[in-house]
Every structure is written in C-alpha cells, then in structure tokens.
Design a protein around this motif. Structure first.
Motif, mmCIF file in Angstrom:
data_model
loop_
_atom_site.group_PDB
_atom_site.id
_atom_site.type_symbol
_atom_site.label_atom_id
_atom_site.label_comp_id
_atom_site.label_asym_id
_atom_site.label_seq_id
_atom_site.Cartn_x
_atom_site.Cartn_y
_atom_site.Cartn_z
ATOM 1 N N ILE A 72 0.691 -1.296 0.091
ATOM 2 C CA ILE A 72 -0.290 -0.044 -0.068
ATOM 3 C C ILE A 72 0.905 0.943 -0.316
ATOM 4 O O ILE A 72 1.912 0.975 1.087
ATOM 5 C CB ILE A 72 -0.747 0.235 1.714
ATOM 6 N N CYS A 73 0.458 2.636 -1.040
ATOM 7 C CA CYS A 73 2.011 3.554 -1.100
ATOM 8 C C CYS A 73 1.286 4.600 0.149
ATOM 9 O O CYS A 73 0.118 4.130 0.841
ATOM 10 C CB CYS A 73 1.032 4.223 -1.936
ATOM 11 N N LYS A 74 2.512 4.081 0.723
ATOM 12 C CA LYS A 74 2.899 5.108 1.840
ATOM 13 C C LYS A 74 3.118 6.690 1.912
ATOM 14 O O LYS A 74 1.794 7.748 2.872
ATOM 15 C CB LYS A 74 4.365 4.849 2.394
ATOM 16 N N ILE A 75 2.902 6.911 0.803
ATOM 17 C CA ILE A 75 2.929 8.712 0.379
ATOM 18 C C ILE A 75 1.507 8.755 0.366
ATOM 19 O O ILE A 75 0.756 9.562 1.116
ATOM 20 C CB ILE A 75 3.757 8.867 -1.090
ATOM 21 N N HIS A 76 0.712 7.735 -0.194
ATOM 22 C CA HIS A 76 -1.162 7.709 -0.342
ATOM 23 C C HIS A 76 -1.118 8.425 1.314
ATOM 24 O O HIS A 76 -2.543 8.316 1.594
ATOM 25 C CB HIS A 76 -1.030 6.837 -1.137
ATOM 26 N N CYS A 77 -0.684 7.436 2.248
ATOM 27 C CA CYS A 77 -1.655 6.898 3.477
ATOM 28 C C CYS A 77 -1.149 8.289 4.102
ATOM 29 O O CYS A 77 -1.268 8.476 5.420
ATOM 30 C CB CYS A 77 -1.254 5.607 3.534
ATOM 31 N N SER A 78 -0.083 9.100 3.482
ATOM 32 C CA SER A 78 0.527 10.187 5.020
ATOM 33 C C SER A 78 -0.813 11.292 4.927
ATOM 34 O O SER A 78 -1.509 11.992 3.810
ATOM 35 C CB SER A 78 1.273 10.730 4.189
ATOM 36 N N LYS A 79 -1.226 12.165 6.098
ATOM 37 C CA LYS A 79 -2.122 12.883 5.373
ATOM 38 C C LYS A 79 -1.440 14.463 5.066
ATOM 39 O O LYS A 79 -2.427 15.436 4.536
ATOM 40 C CB LYS A 79 -2.644 13.413 7.575
ATOM 41 N N ASN A 80 0.194 14.564 4.985
ATOM 42 C CA ASN A 80 0.364 15.749 4.639
ATOM 43 C C ASN A 80 1.283 15.622 3.128
ATOM 44 O O ASN A 80 1.691 16.648 2.371
ATOM 45 C CB ASN A 80 1.566 16.397 5.933
ATOM 46 N N ARG A 81 0.709 14.472 2.254
ATOM 47 C CA ARG A 81 1.249 14.132 0.989
ATOM 48 C C ARG A 81 0.899 14.012 0.172
ATOM 49 O O ARG A 81 -0.524 13.010 0.331
ATOM 50 C CB ARG A 81 2.729 13.984 1.300
ATOM 51 N N THR A 82 0.967 14.300 -0.622
ATOM 52 C CA THR A 82 0.200 13.901 -2.524
ATOM 53 C C THR A 82 1.033 12.972 -2.981
ATOM 54 O O THR A 82 1.913 13.356 -3.805
ATOM 55 C CB THR A 82 -0.760 14.758 -2.928
ATOM 56 N N CYS A 83 0.792 11.245 -3.717
ATOM 57 C CA CYS A 83 1.163 10.752 -4.119
ATOM 58 C C CYS A 83 1.161 10.871 -5.645
ATOM 59 O O CYS A 83 -0.407 11.237 -5.870
ATOM 60 C CB CYS A 83 1.203 8.976 -3.548
ATOM 61 N N PRO A 84 1.665 10.965 -7.063
ATOM 62 C CA PRO A 84 1.193 11.440 -7.829
ATOM 63 C C PRO A 84 0.788 10.640 -8.698
ATOM 64 O O PRO A 84 0.047 10.384 -9.529
ATOM 65 C CB PRO A 84 2.312 11.568 -8.724
ATOM 66 N N GLY A 85 1.155 9.121 -8.044
ATOM 67 C CA GLY A 85 0.544 7.601 -8.696
ATOM 68 C C GLY A 85 1.216 7.882 -10.129
ATOM 69 O O GLY A 85 0.248 6.752 -10.983
ATOM 70 N N THR A 86 2.072 7.742 -10.659
ATOM 71 C CA THR A 86 2.391 7.632 -11.859
ATOM 72 C C THR A 86 3.361 6.455 -12.131
ATOM 73 O O THR A 86 4.293 6.451 -10.975
ATOM 74 C CB THR A 86 3.561 8.757 -12.464
ATOM 75 N N GLU A 87 2.996 5.749 -12.860
ATOM 76 C CA GLU A 87 4.471 4.763 -12.771
ATOM 77 C C GLU A 87 5.307 5.133 -13.508
ATOM 78 O O GLU A 87 5.545 5.953 -14.545
ATOM 79 C CB GLU A 87 3.637 2.811 -13.740
#
Length: 243
Positions: A72-87
């Motif tokens: 599970i994406c750690k960045i996605h599960c962070s309150k203060n960061r956004t994951c771009p989700g780009t492979e």
C-alpha cells in the motif's frame, strides 16, 4: 499428450494459478494444482513458476504458495503528502490500509484515503501482479497474511514505549498512540526478564488488541500464535521501528 498452452499463454496460466492459490491458508502441492487445472500439464506449470518466482514460493515437497510484492502506497496514506500515482514512480495501492486489512476504518465512505480497489491506478498494479481478477476479500486475505506483510502493514511496536522510562510521546501529548505498547524483545523472542520485565508482554491488552485487529490480525488466536505471526511479519523488515 502436449499441453494446449504455448509460451504466449504462460501469463494466462500464471493468473489462473494465482486465482487458485488465493485464500489458501496452507501451500498446496504441484500435483494438486495440476488436478485443479486439468488442461495444464506439470511441465507448463514448472515453466510458469520458474518465470514468476516473485509470485510463487516453492517448498521442497514440492508445494506452492502465492506470494506478492504488492504494498500500500506510504505516500498516499500520509496526511500531508500527495502521491502523483505515476508509474514507475508508484507501485503501491492507493487505498486505506485499515479498510483493506480489516475493514475497520471509522470513516467509511468519507475516508480520504479511499476504499475503491478498482481505480485505474490500483487495477494497473493488480494487473501487473497477476491479480486483476482478485476480489476485495481475497486481496484482504492476501495482504494480511504474515508472509506478505510490509513495513506499512505490520503493526508497529512503539519505539518510545521501549526506551528507558517507558515514556510515549503520544501519551505525553494526550493523544492516542497508533502503535502497540509492548516489550519489543518479548515479540522478537529475546527478552531476558520474563515475568519480571518492566514492560508489557500483554499482546491482547485492550489497546494493543484494538490496534492488532485494525491491522487484520485475528485476536481470537492465542497470544502465542499472535506473537508468532507478528514475529514472522516483521522478520526481514529493516525498519527502525523494530531495531
């Protein structure tokens, strides 16, 4: 008789084997797989397992167990960061870890981390890991298995509780600690003090039990079984939380 599957179909067979193995609590034999997949001969099965060694773990008997590198994406599960989700930048699922491990997310459909396994991002990752046809329940079972735990999905042992004065920074601030308060040496099997240890050995103490349950660990098991699962889950994880 030759298998009707050719080299181009190895991935198809791999997906069928994955589907068969999902949900198996114990490894199953190669012969049993061949019996279930009647149109797949043992030679083809061996080719598939050899090609996808990161997905199938073969024991000596030989028996096979499904493994996965999905996290599970750690960045996605962070309150203060956004994951771009780009492979290939992100190879983790964009989903609430508590929902996928145990369905025990208090925010339900309002959860900002999301409960949808079938987003474009998640489906791409599942497809690449031979799991495009997996159900939500099967994915929950797979990711909560001790063999497939990662540093994000293993319940963390509070490092502050395990320092000199057993002080937890969360408790001092009046907030609820998200980690279990337990002697890390007890969990790792290296505690020298036994019953005289100043730190808790109570895996199922109320707060610890709630945290374990949220992480998809069956709290109806015995404490010995739970500690064994925890130890197995954290073994091999080079994490500051356990060292």
């Amino acid at each position: 008789m030759h298998s009707k599957f050719q080299n181009d179909d190895i991935e198809v067979v791999a997906r069928r084997i994955s589907k068969l193995l999902i949900g198996q609590k114990t490894p199953i034999s190669v012969d049993h797989i061949c019996q279930k997949l009647k149109d797949v001969e043992s030679d083809m099965l061996k080719k598939v397992i050899d090609k996808y060694q990161n997905h199938f773990h073969v024991f000596q008997q030989p028996v096979v167990k499904l493994m996965t590198k999905i996290d599970i994406c750690k960045i996605h599960c962070s309150k203060n960061r956004t994951c771009p989700g780009t492979e290939p930048l992100c190879t983790g699922l964009h989903i609430c870890k508590y929902y996928i491990l145990s369905s025990k997310c208090h925010f339900d459909k309002h959860c900002t981390f999301g409960h949808d396994v079938r987003t474009d991002h998640n489906m791409k990752i599942l497809q690449e890991n031979l799991l495009a046809d997996i159900t939500v329940d099967e994915l929950k079972f797979l990711l909560s298995s001790a063999d497939n735990r990662t540093s994000l999905t293993v319940p963390r042992i509070c490092k502050f509780y395990n320092v000199e004065n057993d002080k937890c920074r969360h408790s001092e601030r009046g907030s609820l600690c998200p980690d279990i308060h337990i002697c890390k040496h007890f969990v790792l099997g290296t505690c020298k003090f036994g019953k005289d240890c100043l730190r808790s050995h109570g895996v199922l103490e109320k707060r610890n039990g709630e945290i374990l349950s949220k992480h998809g660990i069956d709290v109806n098991k015995t404490e010995t079984e739970i500690v064994k699962d925890l130890r197995k889950g954290i073994s091999g994880i080079a994490s500051r939380y356990y060292l």
